[in-house]
Motif scaffolding. Structure first.
Motif, PDB file in Angstrom:
ATOM      1  N   TYR A 137      18.445 -49.989  11.453  1.00 22.81           N
ATOM      2  CA  TYR A 137      19.078 -49.120  12.451  1.00 22.81           C
ATOM      3  C   TYR A 137      18.956 -47.627  12.173  1.00 22.81           C
ATOM      4  O   TYR A 137      19.351 -46.804  12.979  1.00 22.81           O
ATOM      5  N   TYR A 138      18.388 -47.262  11.041  1.00 22.72           N
ATOM      6  CA  TYR A 138      18.379 -45.835  10.700  1.00 22.72           C
ATOM      7  C   TYR A 138      17.377 -45.015  11.500  1.00 22.72           C
ATOM      8  O   TYR A 138      16.309 -45.484  11.855  1.00 22.72           O
ATOM      9  N   THR A 139      17.788 -43.784  11.773  1.00 19.22           N
ATOM     10  CA  THR A 139      16.912 -42.772  12.364  1.00 19.22           C
ATOM     11  C   THR A 139      17.190 -41.498  11.577  1.00 19.22           C
ATOM     12  O   THR A 139      18.302 -41.312  11.091  1.00 19.22           O
ATOM     13  N   VAL A 154      13.193 -45.645   2.454  1.00 22.75           N
ATOM     14  CA  VAL A 154      13.262 -46.106   3.848  1.00 22.75           C
ATOM     15  C   VAL A 154      14.525 -46.914   4.143  1.00 22.75           C
ATOM     16  O   VAL A 154      14.899 -47.099   5.277  1.00 22.75           O
ATOM     17  N   ARG A 155      15.200 -47.443   3.128  1.00 28.33           N
ATOM     18  CA  ARG A 155      16.408 -48.250   3.291  1.00 28.33           C
ATOM     19  C   ARG A 155      16.082 -49.639   3.866  1.00 28.33           C
ATOM     20  O   ARG A 155      15.068 -49.839   4.508  1.00 28.33           O
ATOM     21  N   GLY A 156      16.970 -50.576   3.589  1.00 28.71           N
ATOM     22  CA  GLY A 156      16.692 -51.963   3.939  1.00 28.71           C
ATOM     23  C   GLY A 156      17.262 -52.404   5.281  1.00 28.71           C
ATOM     24  O   GLY A 156      17.300 -53.585   5.580  1.00 28.71           O
ATOM     25  N   PRO A 214      27.522 -58.950   6.232  1.00 30.01           N
ATOM     26  CA  PRO A 214      26.768 -58.508   5.048  1.00 30.01           C
ATOM     27  C   PRO A 214      26.943 -57.006   4.817  1.00 30.01           C
ATOM     28  O   PRO A 214      26.483 -56.472   3.816  1.00 30.01           O
ATOM     29  N   GLU A 215      27.572 -56.315   5.789  1.00 29.43           N
ATOM     30  CA  GLU A 215      27.803 -54.868   5.705  1.00 29.43           C
ATOM     31  C   GLU A 215      28.851 -54.534   6.759  1.00 29.43           C
ATOM     32  O   GLU A 215      29.209 -55.384   7.580  1.00 29.43           O
ATOM     33  N   PHE A 216      29.323 -53.283   6.758  1.00 32.82           N
ATOM     34  CA  PHE A 216      30.391 -52.910   7.684  1.00 32.82           C
ATOM     35  C   PHE A 216      29.899 -52.279   8.984  1.00 32.82           C
ATOM     36  O   PHE A 216      30.558 -52.372  10.018  1.00 32.82           O
TER      37      PHE A 216
HETATM   38  P1  HAM Z   1      23.356 -50.879   1.601  1.00 38.89           P
HETATM   39  O1  HAM Z   1      22.420 -49.932   0.943  1.00 38.89           O
HETATM   40  O2  HAM Z   1      22.829 -52.183   2.027  1.00 38.89           O
HETATM   41  O3  HAM Z   1      23.935 -50.077   2.845  1.00 38.89           O
HETATM   42  O4  HAM Z   1      24.608 -51.129   0.676  1.00 38.89           O
HETATM   43  C1  HAM Z   1      25.352 -50.045   0.152  1.00 38.89           C
HETATM   44  C2  HAM Z   1      25.720 -50.312  -1.291  1.00 38.89           C
HETATM   45  O5  HAM Z   1      26.372 -51.581  -1.411  1.00 38.89           O
HETATM   46  C3  HAM Z   1      24.535 -50.429  -2.229  1.00 38.89           C
HETATM   47  O6  HAM Z   1      24.086 -49.150  -2.623  1.00 38.89           O
HETATM   48  C4  HAM Z   1      25.137 -51.206  -3.387  1.00 38.89           C
HETATM   49  O7  HAM Z   1      25.870 -50.361  -4.240  1.00 38.89           O
HETATM   50  C5  HAM Z   1      26.094 -52.143  -2.689  1.00 38.89           C
HETATM   51  N1  HAM Z   1      25.478 -53.469  -2.551  1.00 38.89           N
HETATM   52  C6  HAM Z   1      24.627 -53.895  -1.602  1.00 38.89           C
HETATM   53  N2  HAM Z   1      24.267 -55.180  -1.802  1.00 38.89           N
HETATM   54  C7  HAM Z   1      24.906 -55.581  -2.921  1.00 38.89           C
HETATM   55  C8  HAM Z   1      24.955 -56.817  -3.667  1.00 38.89           C
HETATM   56  N3  HAM Z   1      24.272 -57.905  -3.283  1.00 38.89           N
HETATM   57  N4  HAM Z   1      25.740 -56.858  -4.792  1.00 38.89           N
HETATM   58  C9  HAM Z   1      26.439 -55.782  -5.183  1.00 38.89           C
HETATM   59  N5  HAM Z   1      26.439 -54.602  -4.521  1.00 38.89           N
HETATM   60  C10 HAM Z   1      25.685 -54.498  -3.410  1.00 38.89           C
HETATM   61  C11 HAM Z   1      24.813 -50.617   3.735  1.00 38.89           C
HETATM   62  O8  HAM Z   1      25.441 -51.621   3.574  1.00 38.89           O
HETATM   63  C12 HAM Z   1      24.998 -49.730   4.983  1.00 38.89           C
HETATM   64  N6  HAM Z   1      25.896 -50.452   5.909  1.00 38.89           N
HETATM   65  C13 HAM Z   1      25.565 -48.379   4.609  1.00 38.89           C
HETATM   66  C14 HAM Z   1      25.813 -47.525   5.816  1.00 38.89           C
HETATM   67  C15 HAM Z   1      27.009 -47.259   6.371  1.00 38.89           C
HETATM   68  N7  HAM Z   1      24.881 -46.960   6.566  1.00 38.89           N
HETATM   69  C16 HAM Z   1      25.465 -46.329   7.582  1.00 38.89           C
HETATM   70  N8  HAM Z   1      26.765 -46.524   7.475  1.00 38.89           N
END
Ligand code: HAM
Length: 445
Positions: free
Chosen positions: A269-271, A264-266, A87-89
């Protein structure tokens, strides 16, 4: 005719050629800025052991609780492992950092990734079940200058893509795990006896992940939050100073930001530092990007305690903003030459001509299956080709061919062997599309 009409699954979409122009341009901007700043590319699997996401992102986050696409491990060597589409990297990249002993490398390790991600969310505008991100991570060092530099990198990319002025940077510091524990306890206390005034979803949040109440969009919750304890009252001195330094650096870099206590972000893991780039008109809804520091994540995933900071932007949302802002993505898809022919001899000669033109770096198409010259010329118009080379039976007999300048509507005959040099002259040597192959692999033998 078959009755079946297949469509893309709900929440997914095709990236059609007209979208690819934007996508290619975005990737180019990202690669360019990443290279300048010393990041290296990483690709992790599209699916991973789901425990990586559960541990990393947090069991009580929406992403894990409701939005994980699980993948059945049918017939795998290890049936006990349950997989999920990423769902994320971040969690996968941190897993890779530990697995490949990257702590042995000079720190920090700077990695970037691009590609598709999956969240089983309720599809709506800007929210998809399959979407794309570009993502940066700086792992192995904790310093406020890294947080600021990462924000600068995103800012530069958003500027390159001409959408930065549509966004605001929201910034907060959510302290250490201990700070948050104390804050959450106070928040829970505050809501004792008020639970029934909260909407159902927020009552659930209060039970499982109270900090998420802060970014609730519910009016009732927001009213109750007005008198609630604030996060900054619980930050230790170190976190406060860290936050001050990040803001100082951002100011030095002339990056405008808004301090936002409720950000707060979703992901759990954040600090310390967290941030998001919001659409100026819709606010928190459909943020274009976000990130923050995650100093405990690597340890959670089985590594030595290692700090990290990272961020990601959503490609679809960026593309939407570019289109809204009227930004045309430059591209190299133009057709330089359309080759039209008539008769079997002409077709034979054109096969080689087309290939020779292409090898010289001239974008060439030819409708070798088309019958009449007229319909071929219509196609040339459709492709918006700059020149058309015409080769009919008469020209084959005479050893000539015609070049037509499509914009000027003028045409002229040449000896067949002069066609290629003439086209090169018209297009200009410096405009030939040969750069990539020469640059990376050397010329063909
Ligand atoms: P996130 O805020 O969940 O952070 O996602 C980052 C961006 O991905 C969002 O701001 C949005 O632009 C896009 N995004 C998220 N969900 C969707 C969706 N369902 N459809 C379209 N676009 C979407 C992260 O994913 C963290 N891993 C960021 C990070 C990297 N933090 C530390 N390192």
């Amino acid at each position: 005719m078959s009755e079946v009409s297949y469509r893309t699954p709900k929440g997914t979409h095709d990236l059609l050629p007209e979208d690819q122009r934007y996508y290619t341009y975005i990737k180019k901007a990202v690669r360019h800025r990443a290279r300048q700043a010393g990041y290296q590319r990483i690709d992790t699997p599209v699916f991973e052991n789901r425990a990586i996401f559960e541990r990393g992102i947090g069991e009580h986050t929406d992403i894990v609780e409701k939005e994980l696409f699980t993948v059945s491990g049918k017939n795998t060597d290890d049936d006990s492992v349950e997989f999920a589409l990423r769902p994320e990297f971040t969690a996968g990249i941190c897993r890779a950092y530990v697995e490949h002993g990257m702590q042995q490398l000079p720190q920090p390790v700077q990695l970037y990734a691009m590609g598709p991600l999956f969240r089983y969310d309720r599809p709506q505008k800007g929210r998809y079940r399959e979407f794309r991100q570009f993502n940066f991570e700086i792992i192995g060092l904790q310093d406020a200058s890294l947080d600021a530099q990462l924000i600068l990198l995103l800012t530069q990319i958003l500027r390159d893509l001409k959408i930065h002025d549509r966004l605001t940077l929201q910034l907060n510091n959510i302290g250490t795990k201990e700070n948050r524990k104390a804050f959450v306890a106070a928040l829970k206390d505050h809501f004792i006896g008020k639970e029934r005034n909260l909407p159902a979803l927020d009552q659930e949040r209060l039970r499982t992940n109270p900090i998420r109440l802060l970014d609730s969009k519910e009016v009732d919750t927001q009213i109750l939050l007005k008198t609630a304890p604030r996060m900054d009252q619980f930050l230790d001195k170190e976190s406060q100073e860290y936050h001050e330094t990040v803001m100082e650096f951002l100011t030095e870099l002339e990056i405008p930001f808004v301090q936002n206590q409720n950000l707060v972000r979703g992901l759990d893991y954040y600090t310390q530092t967290v941030f998001e780039f919001w659409d100026q008109s819709s606010g928190a809804q459909n943020a274009v990007g976000g990130g923050g520091r995650y100093d405990g994540l690597i340890e959670l995933l089985g590594g030595k305690p290692t700090p990290g900071v990272g961020a990601a932007c959503g490609v679809e949302r960026i593309m939407w903003h570019m289109k809204e802002a009227g930004v045309e993505a430059p591209h190299k898809d133009q057709v330089d030459v359309f080759v039209a022919q008539l008769g079997p001899e002409a077709k034979k000669k054109c096969l080689k001509l087309i290939n020779d033109l292409r090898n010289l770096g001239i974008h060439t198409v030819g409708a070798l299956g088309e019958a009449s010259l007229k319909s071929q010329m219509r196609l040339a118009d459709k492709f918006q080709s700059r020149y058309t080379v015409l080769l009919g039976q008469m020209e084959v007999k005479e050893g000539t061919a015609i070049i037509k300048d499509m914009a000027a509507g003028k045409q002229k005959g040449y000896k067949f062997e002069m066609i290629i040099p003439e086209i090169v002259k018209l297009i200009g040597e410096k405009n030939l599309d040969t750069y990539t192959m020469k640059d990376h692999l050397g010329e063909y033998e």
